[in-house]
Design a protein around this motif. Sequence first.
Motif, PDB file in Angstrom:
ATOM      1  N   THR A   1       1.456  36.807  -6.971  1.00  0.00           N
ATOM      2  CA  THR A   1       2.439  37.883  -6.845  1.00  0.00           C
ATOM      3  C   THR A   1       1.968  39.074  -7.658  1.00  0.00           C
ATOM      4  OG1 THR A   1       3.694  37.054  -8.745  1.00  0.00           O
ATOM      5  CG2 THR A   1       4.353  36.258  -6.557  1.00  0.00           C
ATOM      6  N   VAL A   2       2.610  40.209  -7.426  1.00  0.00           N
ATOM      7  CA  VAL A   2       2.285  41.403  -8.194  1.00  0.00           C
ATOM      8  C   VAL A   2       3.557  42.008  -8.762  1.00  0.00           C
ATOM      9  CG1 VAL A   2       0.210  42.000  -6.916  1.00  0.00           C
ATOM     10  CG2 VAL A   2       2.411  42.885  -6.142  1.00  0.00           C
ATOM     11  N   SER A   3       3.394  42.638  -9.919  1.00  0.00           N
ATOM     12  CA  SER A   3       4.461  43.442 -10.501  1.00  0.00           C
ATOM     13  C   SER A   3       4.026  44.895 -10.441  1.00  0.00           C
ATOM     14  CB  SER A   3       4.718  43.030 -11.955  1.00  0.00           C
ATOM     15  OG  SER A   3       5.122  41.678 -12.014  1.00  0.00           O
ATOM     16  N   GLY A   4       5.009  45.809 -10.361  1.00  0.00           N
ATOM     17  CA  GLY A   4       4.635  47.202 -10.213  1.00  0.00           C
ATOM     18  C   GLY A   4       5.572  48.149 -10.916  1.00  0.00           C
ATOM     19  N   GLY A   5       5.015  49.298 -11.290  1.00  0.00           N
ATOM     20  CA  GLY A   5       5.803  50.364 -11.875  1.00  0.00           C
ATOM     21  C   GLY A   5       5.715  51.607 -11.011  1.00  0.00           C
TER      22      GLY A   5
ATOM     23  N   ASN B   1       6.857  39.772 -10.468  1.00  0.00           N
ATOM     24  CA  ASN B   1       7.105  39.766  -9.023  1.00  0.00           C
ATOM     25  C   ASN B   1       8.242  40.733  -8.669  1.00  0.00           C
ATOM     26  OD1 ASN B   1       6.801  39.164  -6.325  1.00  0.00           O
ATOM     27  ND2 ASN B   1       8.110  37.339  -6.426  1.00  0.00           N
ATOM     28  N   GLN B   2       8.181  41.950  -9.194  1.00  0.00           N
ATOM     29  CA  GLN B   2       9.198  42.952  -8.891  1.00  0.00           C
ATOM     30  C   GLN B   2       8.647  44.340  -9.147  1.00  0.00           C
ATOM     31  OE1 GLN B   2      12.431  43.025 -12.027  1.00  0.00           O
ATOM     32  NE2 GLN B   2      11.548  40.982 -12.433  1.00  0.00           N
ATOM     33  N   MET B   3       9.326  45.328  -8.591  1.00  0.00           N
ATOM     34  CA  MET B   3       8.945  46.722  -8.729  1.00  0.00           C
ATOM     35  C   MET B   3      10.047  47.455  -9.503  1.00  0.00           C
ATOM     36  SD  MET B   3       6.055  46.996  -7.206  1.00  0.00           S
ATOM     37  CE  MET B   3       5.095  45.818  -6.236  1.00  0.00           C
ATOM     38  N   VAL B   4       9.672  48.222 -10.516  1.00  0.00           N
ATOM     39  CA  VAL B   4      10.643  48.887 -11.386  1.00  0.00           C
ATOM     40  C   VAL B   4      10.285  50.361 -11.498  1.00  0.00           C
ATOM     41  CG1 VAL B   4      11.569  49.012 -13.730  1.00  0.00           C
ATOM     42  CG2 VAL B   4      11.121  46.785 -12.683  1.00  0.00           C
ATOM     43  N   TYR B   5      11.322  51.215 -11.378  1.00  0.00           N
ATOM     44  CA  TYR B   5      11.105  52.650 -11.575  1.00  0.00           C
ATOM     45  C   TYR B   5      10.979  52.963 -13.066  1.00  0.00           C
ATOM     46  CZ  TYR B   5      12.307  53.766  -6.748  1.00  0.00           C
ATOM     47  OH  TYR B   5      12.315  53.880  -5.391  1.00  0.00           O
TER      48      TYR B   5
ATOM     49  N   MET C   1      16.657  52.808 -10.264  1.00  0.00           N
ATOM     50  CA  MET C   1      16.102  51.492 -10.545  1.00  0.00           C
ATOM     51  C   MET C   1      15.924  50.685  -9.268  1.00  0.00           C
ATOM     52  SD  MET C   1      15.684  51.252 -13.800  1.00  0.00           S
ATOM     53  CE  MET C   1      15.550  49.475 -13.947  1.00  0.00           C
ATOM     54  N   LEU C   2      14.845  49.877  -9.267  1.00  0.00           N
ATOM     55  CA  LEU C   2      14.616  48.958  -8.149  1.00  0.00           C
ATOM     56  C   LEU C   2      14.044  47.689  -8.749  1.00  0.00           C
ATOM     57  CD1 LEU C   2      14.338  48.275  -5.093  1.00  0.00           C
ATOM     58  CD2 LEU C   2      12.014  49.196  -5.263  1.00  0.00           C
ATOM     59  N   ALA C   3      14.681  46.606  -8.515  1.00  0.00           N
ATOM     60  CA  ALA C   3      14.160  45.332  -9.007  1.00  0.00           C
ATOM     61  C   ALA C   3      14.245  44.331  -7.868  1.00  0.00           C
ATOM     62  CB  ALA C   3      14.979  44.853 -10.206  1.00  0.00           C
ATOM     63  N   THR C   4      13.117  43.821  -7.425  1.00  0.00           N
ATOM     64  CA  THR C   4      13.101  42.910  -6.284  1.00  0.00           C
ATOM     65  C   THR C   4      12.272  41.703  -6.633  1.00  0.00           C
ATOM     66  OG1 THR C   4      11.193  44.035  -5.370  1.00  0.00           O
ATOM     67  CG2 THR C   4      13.336  44.793  -4.626  1.00  0.00           C
ATOM     68  N   GLY C   5      12.451  40.652  -5.897  1.00  0.00           N
ATOM     69  CA  GLY C   5      11.623  39.488  -6.101  1.00  0.00           C
ATOM     70  C   GLY C   5      12.470  38.238  -6.215  1.00  0.00           C
TER      71      GLY C   5
END
Length: 641
Positions: free
Chosen positions: A592-596, A627-631, A637-641
Motif C-alpha cells: 500500500t502507499v500513503s500520500g500527502g 494506506n491513506q491520503m491526507v491534505y 482533509m481526506l483520509a481513505t483506506g
Amino acid sequence: MSVRPASVVSTWFGALGLSAWRILPLVLLLSLAGVAQGAGEIDGALARIEQLAGRQPVEAQRELDAFLKRWADLDEPSRVRVELIRVLIADAQYRSDDVLAISDRIRDRAKALDDARIRTLLEHARAGAFYELGRSDDGWAALQEELHQAERTRDDDLFAQVMVDRARYLIRRSDFEPAAEALTDAERRVHGAQAGAEVAFSSANLARAIGDWTLALSSYQAAYAKFAAVGDRTGEADSLAGSGEALRQLGRFSDAIGPLNVALRLYREVDDKDGEALATQALALVHAGRNDPSLALSLNAEAIEKLSRLNEPSQLAQARVDRAHLLILRNRAGEALPLIEQAGPVIREKGDLQSQAFFHQTAAAMLAALGRFREAYEEMEQFLDTDHRRIDQLVSHQLAAQRGRLESERLSRENSLLRTEASGGQLALAQATRAARLQNIVLALVAIVVVGALYAVWRMRGLMRRIARMAETDALTGVLSRRHVLELGQRMMNRCRRDGRSCAMLMLDVDRFKDINDRYGHVAGDRALRAISIALARCLRPEDQIGRYGGEEFAVILPGADAKEAGTVAERLRTAVQTLKPDWAPGADPLTVSGGIAIATDEIADFTELLVRADQALYRAKDAGRNQMVYHQGEAMLATG
C-alpha cells in the motif's frame, strides 16, 4: 716387438707406391674440408633456428636443444649465437626478465666479437623487454644503441626493425607525429617478408592508438597475410587478435568471433599466456555485444583468472571493469561494486582516457542502480569531463599522425628532388614542385582539422543529448529523476500561476517497503518499485508528471488540479497500488502507499516549499495508520483506506 706409428704409416704408404711427404698435404686438405663442412653446417642450423625463434618459439627451443646435443663443442661466436637465440625465444614469449638476464650475461662477449648484426638483435630484444616492463628510459637507451649498430650493418631490414621499435615507444608516449614518421621510413626501407610483416603490424597498432578502427582492421589483415607467408605463428595470433578487436569496435561482433578463436588456438600453440588471456577477454566483450551475457560473463571470468596469474595489473583492472558492466546489465549491481573498487586505483593511475571514461560511466550506472544517486551524479560528471578530453585527444592524435606521415613523405620527396637537382640541374622546377606539394599538404591539414572539429562537435552533441536523457530519467523505474522533478515542478507551477490555474503536488511513500528488502532481497524490492511506478503512471492524467524522489518515495505534479481533483487522483493512485498483484516475490503480501497532498497558493513562490508541505502531509498519513491520503494542514482533509 712394438712398431712405432711412423713406421706403420711409412710401410702402408710404401705399399701404395707413395711417399709420406707427398701424402701429408692431401691429409691436411681433407681435414680442413671436414672442419669447413662442419662449420658451415653449424652456421646454417643456427641461422635457421634464429629465424624460427621469433616466429615459432616453442619449435625453435626444441630444435636448439637437439642442436646442442649434436654439437657440444662450439667456438665462441657460435656459443654467443646460441645465447642470442635463447634471448630471441624469451622475447617472442614475452619473458622480459629472462631476456634481460641472458642478455646481461653475453653483452660483453658480443661486444668483443664486434658483430654489428648480433648486437643489433640483442639490443632489439632488450628494448622490447624494457618496453614490457615499463622502463622507458632504459628502453630508449637500448633503442639508441640498436640504431647505432643497425647503421653499421647497412641492412635495410634491420634498420626498418629499429624504426618499428622506435615507433612502438613513441606510440606509448602519445608522440604520434614522430611515430608516423618512423613507420613511413620503415615502409620505405624494408625489403624482407618478416620485416615487412612487422612494419604492417606496427602501422595497425598506430591506427588503433589514434582510434582509426577502419584503417586498423585493414592493416591487421595485411599484417596477418604477411606473417602467415613466413610462418610466424605469434605474429599471426597478434594480427588476428587485433582484427577481432577492430571488428568489435566497428560493431561487427559476429565477424569478430572467427579471428579471435583462431588467435586463441595460435596463442596456445606458441605458449603465449598473455595473448591467450587478452584474446579470451576480447571474446567476452564480443559475446556481450551479441547480447549473450551468460557466455560473456563465463569468458570474462576465465580471462580474469588467467590475468590474475600474470603480471598484468592494468589489463586485469580493465577486465574487472568490463565484468562490472556485464553484471549491471544483468541487474546484479551489488556484485559489481567490489570489482569497481578493486579496479579504480589502477584505472586512475593508468592515464588512459578511454579506460577512465568507461570506468566512470560504469561506476555511475552501478551507483544509480544501488540508489546512491549523489555519487552516481558525481561519477557521471567525471565521465562527461573525461570523455570530452578523450575526444579532443583523439582528434589531436589523428592530426599528429597525419602530420607525421605527410612530413616523412615531404622529406622523402625533397631528398629525391635534391638528388634530381644535383644530377640534372633542374632547381627551379624542383622548387615549384615543392611549393605546390606543400600547398597541397597545408590544404589537406586544414581539411583534416575542419573535418575533425565537425566530427568532435557532432559526437559531443550526441553525447550531451544522451546524458541529458539519462539525467532526466530514473535508471530503475523509468520515471522522472529527482533532479528533473524539481526543475519541471518549478516550471509547471510558474506556468499555472501565469495562466490563473491551480497546481497540486502529491508525495507518495510505499508502506513498510523495508520489509520487502529484508525478507525477499533487493532484487525483489527493485521489481516491486518498477511495478508500482508503472501502475501509478497509468492512473495519471495526460499532463500530470511522476518521478522517483528517492528510495520508495514518488512525487506527482498535478498542473491545473484543485483540492478536489487532486484528492480524486490521489485516491485513484492509492487504489491502484493496493490492488496490484504482488508477483515480485513468491508469497509476498500486497503493498500500500500513503500520500500527502499540497495545493499551491499565492504565498508559495518556490516549488520546494510546496514539496515540503506535501511531505509534511505524508508524515501525518503515516502517523494516522498508513494506506491513506491526507491534505496539508489548513486545507480540506481526506483520509481513505
